[in-house]
Scaffold this motif. Structure first.
Motif, short mmCIF file in Angstrom:
data_model
loop_
_atom_site.label_atom_id
_atom_site.label_comp_id
_atom_site.label_asym_id
_atom_site.label_seq_id
_atom_site.Cartn_x
_atom_site.Cartn_y
_atom_site.Cartn_z
N ALA A 32 0.84 -1.21 0.00
CA ALA A 32 0.00 0.00 0.00
C ALA A 32 0.88 1.26 0.00
N ASP A 33 1.98 1.24 0.75
CA ASP A 33 2.91 2.40 0.73
C ASP A 33 3.40 2.65 -0.70
N ILE A 34 3.80 1.56 -1.37
CA ILE A 34 4.40 1.71 -2.71
C ILE A 34 3.36 2.19 -3.71
N GLU A 35 2.15 1.62 -3.64
CA GLU A 35 1.10 2.03 -4.59
C GLU A 35 0.70 3.48 -4.33
N CYS A 36 0.60 3.83 -3.05
CA CYS A 36 0.20 5.19 -2.69
C CYS A 36 1.27 6.19 -3.15
N LEU A 37 2.54 5.82 -2.99
CA LEU A 37 3.63 6.69 -3.46
C LEU A 37 3.55 6.86 -4.98
N GLY A 38 3.31 5.74 -5.68
CA GLY A 38 3.20 5.80 -7.13
C GLY A 38 2.08 6.74 -7.57
N GLU A 39 0.94 6.64 -6.88
CA GLU A 39 -0.21 7.50 -7.23
C GLU A 39 0.10 8.97 -6.94
N LYS A 40 0.84 9.19 -5.85
CA LYS A 40 1.23 10.56 -5.50
C LYS A 40 2.12 11.16 -6.60
N VAL A 41 3.06 10.34 -7.08
CA VAL A 41 3.95 10.78 -8.16
C VAL A 41 3.11 11.11 -9.40
N ARG A 42 2.17 10.24 -9.74
CA ARG A 42 1.33 10.46 -10.92
C ARG A 42 0.58 11.79 -10.80
N GLU A 43 0.01 12.02 -9.59
CA GLU A 43 -0.76 13.27 -9.37
C GLU A 43 0.13 14.49 -9.55
N ARG A 44 1.33 14.43 -8.92
CA ARG A 44 2.22 15.60 -9.01
C ARG A 44 2.69 15.85 -10.44
N VAL A 45 3.00 14.75 -11.15
CA VAL A 45 3.46 14.90 -12.54
C VAL A 45 2.33 15.49 -13.38
N ALA A 46 1.10 15.00 -13.16
CA ALA A 46 -0.03 15.51 -13.95
C ALA A 46 -0.24 16.99 -13.65
N SER A 47 -0.12 17.36 -12.36
CA SER A 47 -0.42 18.76 -12.05
C SER A 47 0.70 19.70 -12.53
N VAL A 48 1.96 19.24 -12.52
CA VAL A 48 3.07 20.12 -12.94
C VAL A 48 3.25 20.11 -14.46
N THR A 49 3.08 18.92 -15.10
CA THR A 49 3.43 18.83 -16.53
C THR A 49 2.22 18.57 -17.43
N GLY A 50 1.10 18.19 -16.84
CA GLY A 50 -0.09 17.88 -17.65
C GLY A 50 -0.05 16.48 -18.25
N VAL A 51 1.01 15.71 -17.97
CA VAL A 51 1.11 14.37 -18.55
C VAL A 51 0.62 13.33 -17.53
N HIS A 52 -0.24 12.41 -17.98
CA HIS A 52 -0.74 11.35 -17.09
C HIS A 52 0.08 10.09 -17.33
N LEU A 53 0.93 9.76 -16.38
CA LEU A 53 1.80 8.60 -16.54
C LEU A 53 1.00 7.31 -16.41
N ARG A 54 1.41 6.30 -17.18
CA ARG A 54 0.77 4.97 -17.10
C ARG A 54 1.68 4.04 -16.31
N TRP A 55 1.09 3.32 -15.32
CA TRP A 55 1.88 2.34 -14.57
C TRP A 55 2.43 1.30 -15.55
N GLU A 56 3.72 1.07 -15.50
CA GLU A 56 4.31 -0.05 -16.26
C GLU A 56 4.29 -1.30 -15.37
N ILE A 57 4.55 -1.07 -14.08
CA ILE A 57 4.48 -2.17 -13.11
C ILE A 57 3.03 -2.66 -13.03
N GLN A 58 2.86 -3.96 -12.97
CA GLN A 58 1.52 -4.54 -12.88
C GLN A 58 1.13 -4.68 -11.41
N CYS A 59 0.06 -3.97 -11.00
CA CYS A 59 -0.40 -4.08 -9.60
C CYS A 59 -1.44 -5.20 -9.56
N LEU A 60 -1.15 -6.23 -8.78
CA LEU A 60 -2.00 -7.43 -8.77
C LEU A 60 -2.60 -7.69 -7.40
N GLY A 61 -3.75 -8.39 -7.39
CA GLY A 61 -4.34 -8.85 -6.13
C GLY A 61 -5.21 -7.80 -5.48
#
Ligand code: FAD
Length: 319
Positions: free
Chosen positions: A278-307
């Motif tokens: 949950a820490d790792i997924e939450c950190l990843g989502e935080k990064v996505r949010e910040r990148v989207a807000s600063v650059t307008g680009v929505h990053l796609r997870w390459e890592i597969q989140c399972l389960g």
């Protein structure tokens, strides 16, 4: 649930007889690179392709099946993976090189394929020496590095569908994208035929050593990580690579619990020791949010989140 009831409800009792091995309640944190995540309800290591075909054909239709290689590109959530997790072991690691082609089982490690190709003088597959996965995982992810990817060397693969029917798919049947391959949902790759070009053994080995050196310098390859977290955006979106966008959004070194954006390569998330999934997924989502807000680009997870996420006791009490 009483012990007797629990015993009656064990999934393994509903599964067909196999020649391989079923294990119950297997910790996936022990086998994935991030070293986090819950348990597989049942893990199945088939003896060979026939055994896997038989299992898929006979298993009850409501039992979900997830296949894992060596878990170098997955984040298994803390609640684990329900159903059966299939792992392809020794029975799927054969390699046969002939001319400029190599036929490999899906469970073979990429690095072993690269080394075998170097031994017999097949060039063009050197990039595999830096990918810490299996050939099955790499075909599904269209793995690549240093300007080459699976798409460039792929000839064909044998896949089993969710009912255990066997198909041969060729390059023409498969759509490769950036770090993704569109194969029919639920299919399992059991082997692949890859084509390089005849080359000088010493030069091939030298190229592999150079790749290893660069990686060692630029990536946290000894950390508990899942490799590149986000796929590089399409060039039509931006010329920047994922790590450049993450850097621009000020995320290098960002932390959530025991998870951190690597200081060495900011498209890598690392488990510093006590992270939960949950820490790792939450950190990843935080990064996505910040990148989207600063650059307008929505990053796609390459890592597969399972389960599934872990249900905390306090949440369970509310439901
Ligand atoms: C330190 C590090 C460096 C990395 N560097 C690179 C790199 O340079 N380039 C790159 O492309 N990747 C890189 N990766 C990511 C990863 O190694 C690759 O994506 C690899 O191909 C995944 O293989 P795997 O066997 O570990 O698959 P897993 O992580 O076990 O699985 C990945 C996905 O493939 C599916 N899958 C696995 N096997 C099969 C199968 N036989 N049939 C059907 N589906 C299957 C799984 O269900 C899952 O969705 C790196 C990872 C780490 C940890």
């Amino acid at each position: 649930m009483t012990e007797i009831n629990r015993n009656l409800h064990r999934l393994v009792k509903r599964l067909p007889k196999v020649r391989g091995r079923y294990s119950e309640d297997v910790s996936l944190a022990k086998i994935t690179w991030f070293r986090v995540g819950g348990h597989a309800e049942v893990m199945f290591k088939p003896a060979d392709i026939d055994d896997l075909e038989d299992f898929l054909a006979k298993k009850p239709g409501d039992v979900p099946v997830t296949v894992l290689g060596v878990g170098s590109n997955v984040l298994v959530r803390d609640g684990g993976i329900p159903g059966v997790v299939v792992r392809l072991g020794r029975g799927f690691a054969d390699m046969n090189a002939e001319g400029d082609q190599i036929h490999v089982g899906a469970g073979a490690l990429d690095v072993n394929v690269a080394l075998t190709c170097a031994e017999v003088g097949i060039g063009g597959l050197e990039f595999l020496c830096g990918v810490p996965g299996t050939i099955g995982g790499s075909i599904v992810m269209n793995a690549g590095s240093y300007g080459s990817e699976i798409k460039d060397v792929f000839v064909s693969a044998t896949v089993l569908d969710s009912q255990g029917r066997k198909y041969r798919v060729t390059k023409e049947d498969v759509v490769f994208g950036y770090r993704k391959t569109l194969l029919p949902a639920g299919c399992i790759v059991v082997d692949g035929l890859l084509k390089g070009c005849k080359g000088d053994k010493a030069q091939i080995t030298e190229k592999m050593m150079a790749i290893r050196k660069v990686r060692e310098k630029s990536q946290p390859i000894r950390a508990r990580t899942g490799g590149s977290t986000f796929a590089n955006p399409e060039p039509s979106q931006t010329k920047d690579l994922a790590w450049q966008l993450i850097e621009r959004a000020g995320c290098r070194g960002l932390r959530v619990g025991g998870a951190m954006v690597s200081e060495k390569h900011c498209n890598f998330l690392v488990n510093t020791g006590m992270a939960t999934a949950a820490d790792i997924e939450c950190l990843g989502e935080k990064v996505r949010e910040r990148v989207a807000s600063v650059t307008g680009v929505h990053l796609r997870w390459e890592i597969q989140c399972l389960g599934k996420a872990k249900v905390e006791n306090s949440d369970r009490a509310k439901t």
